[in-house]
Design an enzyme around this catalytic site. Structure first.
Site, PDB file in Angstrom:
ATOM      1  NE  ARG A 178      -1.963 -82.135  93.064  1.00  0.00           N
ATOM      2  CZ  ARG A 178      -1.439 -82.901  94.014  1.00  0.00           C
ATOM      3  NH1 ARG A 178      -2.165 -83.237  95.069  1.00  0.00           N
ATOM      4  NH2 ARG A 178      -0.190 -83.330  93.915  1.00  0.00           N
TER       5      ARG A 178
ATOM      6  CG  HIS B 178     -21.461 -77.989  80.940  1.00  0.00           C
ATOM      7  ND1 HIS B 178     -21.938 -76.976  81.762  1.00  0.00           N
ATOM      8  CD2 HIS B 178     -21.182 -77.390  79.748  1.00  0.00           C
ATOM      9  CE1 HIS B 178     -21.926 -75.834  81.093  1.00  0.00           C
ATOM     10  NE2 HIS B 178     -21.467 -76.062  79.862  1.00  0.00           N
TER      11      HIS B 178
ATOM     12  CD  GLU C 298     -25.718 -80.247  81.512  1.00  0.00           C
ATOM     13  OE1 GLU C 298     -26.770 -80.512  82.120  1.00  0.00           O
ATOM     14  OE2 GLU C 298     -24.720 -79.752  82.066  1.00  0.00           O
TER      15      GLU C 298
ATOM     16  CG  HIS D  65     -28.986 -76.021  88.573  1.00  0.00           C
ATOM     17  ND1 HIS D  65     -27.783 -76.200  87.919  1.00  0.00           N
ATOM     18  CD2 HIS D  65     -28.792 -74.977  89.407  1.00  0.00           C
ATOM     19  CE1 HIS D  65     -26.914 -75.286  88.317  1.00  0.00           C
ATOM     20  NE2 HIS D  65     -27.511 -74.540  89.236  1.00  0.00           N
TER      21      HIS D  65
ATOM     22  N   GLY E 250     -26.151 -84.360  89.778  1.00  0.00           N
ATOM     23  CA  GLY E 250     -24.719 -84.610  89.806  1.00  0.00           C
ATOM     24  C   GLY E 250     -24.073 -84.399  91.158  1.00  0.00           C
TER      25      GLY E 250
END
Length: 238
Positions: A18, A43, A70, A190, A212
């Site tokens: 948004r 990142h 990252e 990952h 994450g």
């Protein structure tokens, strides 16, 4: 026992959907630390699709744990990281069209450039990691260049099922031991979640897991502090 790095990029994804000021990833980093996060990972992409420059500088000032930045190995990011001075930099490959990082950094084919890049970062007392696939040639090149850490890409392990997942797990185990013997600190991440992270955390010589998406998804139901606490307990049982 593996420690837990919490990636908060997806908090910023919601904000950027948004183009507003909330939710603030800096605030949620505080909640992640309350839940037991050992480090905070962000990142900073070249296209700034989620994390913004103001985020990383505020995080550096406010978090109590360690900051893992990252980034792609570009001149712009080198300048930013040397100004920020995070605890760690993890070099990752980056494509504008990808939804998330799709594969490991090809250290082997970029040794000359990356050696100078890593040397520059280390001259500012920044520890440097390479996000790589669990392949011996990539591990060898990372050690030769002078990386302090590697982060093994667990995306394939996370996607596979049954015997194929078992085979990939063995590759990660072998790569972890091989890299450790070369003097590298080994992280992994990952695609890890509450169903598959425990086996990676149980590998001897795994230092830290970076997770994450699954934590943020769980946080929608129980809140971020509890979601982090649950993951921390899960990977700390070994």
């Amino acid at each position: 026992m593996a420690t837990l790095g919490v990636n908060i990029d997806h908090i910023a994804n919601v904000r950027q959907a948004r183009r507003t000021v909330e939710p603030d990833p800096v605030q949620f980093a505080f909640l992640a630390e309350l839940g037991g996060a050992d480090s905070i990972t962000v990142h900073l992409r070249e296209d700034r699709r989620h994390i913004q420059d103001r985020d990383i500088f505020l995080l550096k000032e406010t978090i109590k744990t360690k900051l893992n930045l990252e980034m792609a190995a570009t001149e712009e990011m080198l300048k930013i990281s040397k100004k920020l001075l995070p605890d760690f930099v993890t070099l990752v490959p980056e494509k504008r069209e990808e939804v998330t990082t799709e594969g490991g950094l090809n250290v082997k084919n970029n040794q000359r450039y990356l050696k100078d890049y890593v040397t520059s970062l280390k001259s500012s007392n920044i520890e440097v990691s390479a996000f790589i696939d669990p392949l011996s040639e990539q591990i060898n090149s990372s050690a030769e260049i002078g990386f302090d850490f590697i982060e093994l890409h667990t995306g394939k392990y996370s996607e596979l099922k049954g015997q194929e997942r078992y085979v990939e797990l063995q590759k990660i185990i072998e790569s972890t031991h091989y890299a450790f013997d070369l003097g590298l600190v080994v992280n992994a991440g990952h695609g890890l979640n509450y169903q598959n992270a425990e086996k990676i955390a149980s590998i001897n010589n795994i230092n830290e897991l970076n997770i994450g998406h699954s934590i943020v998804a769980r946080a929608l139901a129980v809140g971020l502090e509890r979601a982090v606490s649950e993951m921390k307990a899960l990977i700390s049982t070994n």
